[in-house]
Design a protein around this motif. Structure first.
Motif, PDB file in Angstrom:
ATOM      1  N   GLY A  85       0.241  -7.805  -5.503  1.00 34.16           N
ATOM      2  CA  GLY A  85      -0.315  -7.450  -6.577  1.00 34.16           C
ATOM      3  C   GLY A  85      -1.564  -6.202  -6.333  1.00 34.16           C
ATOM      4  N   ARG A  86      -1.855  -6.110  -5.172  1.00 38.37           N
ATOM      5  CA  ARG A  86      -2.967  -5.093  -4.709  1.00 38.37           C
ATOM      6  C   ARG A  86      -2.264  -3.783  -5.164  1.00 38.37           C
ATOM      7  NH1 ARG A  86      -4.203  -1.761  -0.574  1.00 38.37           N
ATOM      8  NH2 ARG A  86      -2.200  -2.412   0.253  1.00 38.37           N
ATOM      9  N   VAL A  87      -3.466  -3.008  -5.932  1.00 35.67           N
ATOM     10  CA  VAL A  87      -3.020  -1.587  -6.259  1.00 35.67           C
ATOM     11  C   VAL A  87      -3.122  -0.723  -5.368  1.00 35.67           C
ATOM     12  CG1 VAL A  87      -3.983  -0.049  -7.900  1.00 35.67           C
ATOM     13  CG2 VAL A  87      -4.056  -2.254  -8.833  1.00 35.67           C
ATOM     14  N   VAL A  88      -2.067  -0.040  -5.181  1.00 33.80           N
ATOM     15  CA  VAL A  88      -2.170   1.119  -4.002  1.00 33.80           C
ATOM     16  C   VAL A  88      -2.275   2.664  -4.377  1.00 33.80           C
ATOM     17  CG1 VAL A  88      -0.605  -0.533  -2.744  1.00 33.80           C
ATOM     18  CG2 VAL A  88       0.608   1.098  -4.231  1.00 33.80           C
ATOM     19  N   GLY A  89      -2.169   2.777  -6.009  1.00 35.32           N
ATOM     20  CA  GLY A  89      -2.324   4.218  -6.537  1.00 35.32           C
ATOM     21  C   GLY A  89      -2.434   4.010  -7.876  1.00 35.32           C
ATOM     22  N   LYS A  95       4.990   0.189  -7.935  1.00 36.46           N
ATOM     23  CA  LYS A  95       5.122  -1.306  -8.446  1.00 36.46           C
ATOM     24  C   LYS A  95       5.783  -2.307  -7.277  1.00 36.46           C
ATOM     25  CE  LYS A  95       4.119  -0.102 -13.333  1.00 36.46           C
ATOM     26  NZ  LYS A  95       4.823  -0.307 -14.702  1.00 36.46           N
ATOM     27  N   THR A  96       6.775  -1.529  -6.662  1.00 36.22           N
ATOM     28  CA  THR A  96       7.491  -2.337  -5.748  1.00 36.22           C
ATOM     29  C   THR A  96       6.729  -2.702  -4.738  1.00 36.22           C
ATOM     30  OG1 THR A  96       9.477  -1.244  -6.786  1.00 36.22           O
ATOM     31  CG2 THR A  96       9.574  -2.410  -4.332  1.00 36.22           C
ATOM     32  N   ILE A  97       5.853  -1.950  -4.279  1.00 36.63           N
ATOM     33  CA  ILE A  97       5.134  -1.968  -3.080  1.00 36.63           C
ATOM     34  C   ILE A  97       3.759  -3.079  -3.508  1.00 36.63           C
ATOM     35  CG2 ILE A  97       3.316  -0.905  -1.471  1.00 36.63           C
ATOM     36  CD1 ILE A  97       4.808   1.742  -1.936  1.00 36.63           C
ATOM     37  N   GLU A  98       3.391  -2.857  -4.585  1.00 35.25           N
ATOM     38  CA  GLU A  98       2.132  -3.700  -5.219  1.00 35.25           C
ATOM     39  C   GLU A  98       2.934  -5.173  -5.410  1.00 35.25           C
ATOM     40  OE1 GLU A  98       0.091  -0.131  -7.502  1.00 35.25           O
ATOM     41  OE2 GLU A  98       1.119  -1.874  -8.530  1.00 35.25           O
ATOM     42  N   ARG A  99       4.006  -5.338  -5.813  1.00 39.98           N
ATOM     43  CA  ARG A  99       4.419  -6.915  -5.734  1.00 39.98           C
ATOM     44  C   ARG A  99       4.553  -7.241  -4.703  1.00 39.98           C
ATOM     45  NH1 ARG A  99       7.712  -4.353 -10.186  1.00 39.98           N
ATOM     46  NH2 ARG A  99       9.495  -3.906  -8.625  1.00 39.98           N
TER      47      ARG A  99
END
Length: 503
Positions: free
Chosen positions: A110-114, A102-106
């Motif tokens: 907001g792009r979903v990475v997994g 979620k840290t990466i997505e924020r």
């Protein structure tokens, strides 16, 4: 008590797939399954995800093998038996890994990475085989009935069924299935085992669980739309289940049996009939289906007809719920199930604004395994219960012989082999589920195309669903669109007083 049915099926699928599974979103009222200790990550985000997941971990996860990429996704291991924190978590570190992502997505808008690696299962049984059912002895002739016998002329409308396979002697048993074929190597012998395995590896030659599912679906299409050409691809062979990443890959491969990476271009049919899916934790589309749906958007000659599922819920069931998304609304038809009398939704059907149409899905009679001269035995796996799992959501009108409680049966997974009830089949069975309302709609779209030469499948689906002459039904108090084929015979339902859970 009915919750045990979910656990029983979890164990069956885990054994058949050879992986450890977790029920989600938690132990209370779970609605989906996912793989323990593994997540799905977009290929381009693997490095960031590994670094984020390992931040603060005493035992870092290794870099995944990016050589094993399917539909742009990498299956990444996040459990570690040497790490007590991860090892003691119920899902092997999956929730912790998702939190880290979620840290990466924020930071990426907001792009979903997994995501979790969800388990996709056939919708007539799958992980929620109550309140749908197992096959039962036929009480009637074919229903929907046979429209007419097909000619040897090759039909122009093509239908692809992605399911559990097709018995190899179906033409011998059912001459009206003349235009039904299996993908090469995907036929089953009449004991329900694939041709490469020992046909009698079960000591008493019992039909395997859900193995006749694909044959039953193909038979419904052939009976209702005998002028359609039907191909059956066996992609859901492990108790009707498959993990999310492989599901997306196999959906693409079903279009090209020579392989996704083959130089031979895939063949997109007019209609894809799919009776499988899953809920998930946040109602978001499946990451594993993203590539397939992107390809489907590029092929306007194809419409996906997908089952809404049998959990009695209104939250999205994927891939059927793609029908609610504007970018896919013309490419997907989501199908719920009507009960036997056709006036209301079946007690088990999923529902909601993402379900576009309902069709007969309770106690259909169709093609199954066995022959009149060589009948085959089926041993029931699940016992019926006093109350349906989702009965607390039912209204008074649902107090009838729902398939989760009638007929009463004792199954092997609930008791013992010696106590389990058996049934003998000679080529036909009675079965219920949105799995079977789905091919009814697929066949009716095929018929509409046949009656209007030159009309594409998406246009035919839109015209069929928007016809002012369509009947209506009631589902959870709402007026909904219903479709019934011309030779469907409605039946009576037996009502009961409301149970304590309903009052």
């Amino acid at each position: 008590m009915a919750l045990d049915r979910f656990r029983e099926q979890l164990d069956v699928i885990a054994r058949e797939m050879g992986v450890r599974l977790v029920a989600g979103p938690g132990d209370q009222n779970p609605t989906y399954l996912y793989e323990h200790g593994h997540i799905l990550v977009r290929q381009g985000d693997v490095g960031d995800v590994v670094r984020q997941v390992n931040a603060g971990r005493r035992f870092p996860v290794p870099d995944p093998d990016e050589g094993d990429v399917k539909v742009g996704l990498v299956r990444m291991r996040v459990d570690d038996p040497e790490d007590p924190v991860v090892n003691e978590s119920r899902d092997g570190g999956v929730a912790m890994a998702l939190d880290a992502m979620k840290t990466i997505e924020r930071t990426n808008g907001g792009r979903v990475v997994g995501s979790r690696n969800h388990i996709v299962a056939i919708a007539s049984g799958g992980v929620n085989s109550c309140p749908s059912d197992e096959p039962g002895p036929p009480k009637h002739e074919m229903n929907p009935g046979l429209s007419f016998r097909p000619t040897v002329e090759q039909p122009s409308v093509t239908v692809l069924v992605v399911d559990t396979g097709l018995v190899e002697n179906h033409r011998e048993l059912y001459p009206w299935m003349l235009h039904v074929l299996a993908t090469e190597g995907d036929t089953l012998n009449n004991t329900g085992h694939d041709r490469a395995s020992d046909p009698v590896k079960d000591t008493d030659d019992v039909i395997k669980l859900y193995v006749g599912h694909g044959t039953f679906i193909a038979g419904i299409i052939a009976a209702t739309a005998p002028a359609a050409s039907v191909r059956v691809s066996a992609k859901l062979i492990n108790a009707g289940a498959i993990d999310e990443r492989n599901f997306g890959f196999e959906m693409l491969e079903a279009l090209n049996p020579q392989g996704v990476l083959s130089d031979v271009p895939p063949i997109w049919p007019d209609i894809i009939s799919l009776s499988a899916g899953t809920h998930n934790d946040d109602g978001a589309p499946l990451l594993g289906m993203e590539e397939f749906m992107s390809q489907l958007a590029l092929h306007p000659e194809t419409v996906l007809v997908a089952a809404a599922g049998n959990n009695g819920r209104d939250d999205p069931f994927w891939p059927a719920a793609y029908a609610r998304l504007p970018e896919h609304s013309d490419a997907v038809v989501s199908v719920g199930a009507l009960r036997r009398d056709g006036t209301e939704g079946a007690c088990f059907t999923n529902h909601g604004n993402w379900v576009q149409v309902y069709a007969p899905g309770e106690k259909l009679t169709g093609a199954f395994l066995g022959t009149p001269t060589h009948p085959r035995k089926y041993r029931y796996q699940h016992s019926t219960y006093d109350h349906c799992r989702w009965q607390q959501t039912f209204q008074h009108d649902f107090a009838y012989d729902c398939t989760c409680g009638y007929p009463r049966r004792v199954g092997e997974l609930s008791t013992s082999l010696s106590q389990a009830e058996t049934e003998t089949f000679a080529g036909r069975a009675e079965w219920s589920g949105t799995s079977f309302s789905t091919p009814v709609v697929a066949a009716m779209i095929a018929n509409h195309m046949g009656a209007n030469p030159g009309l594409g499948s998406r246009a035919a689906a839109a015209a069929l669903l928007s016809s002012p002459s369509n009947p209506r039904a009631r589902v959870h108090g709402l007026d909904v669109l219903a479709l019934r084929p011309p030779l469907w015979s409605d039946g009576d339902v037996q009502r009961h007083p409301p149970s304590p859970a309903q009052s």
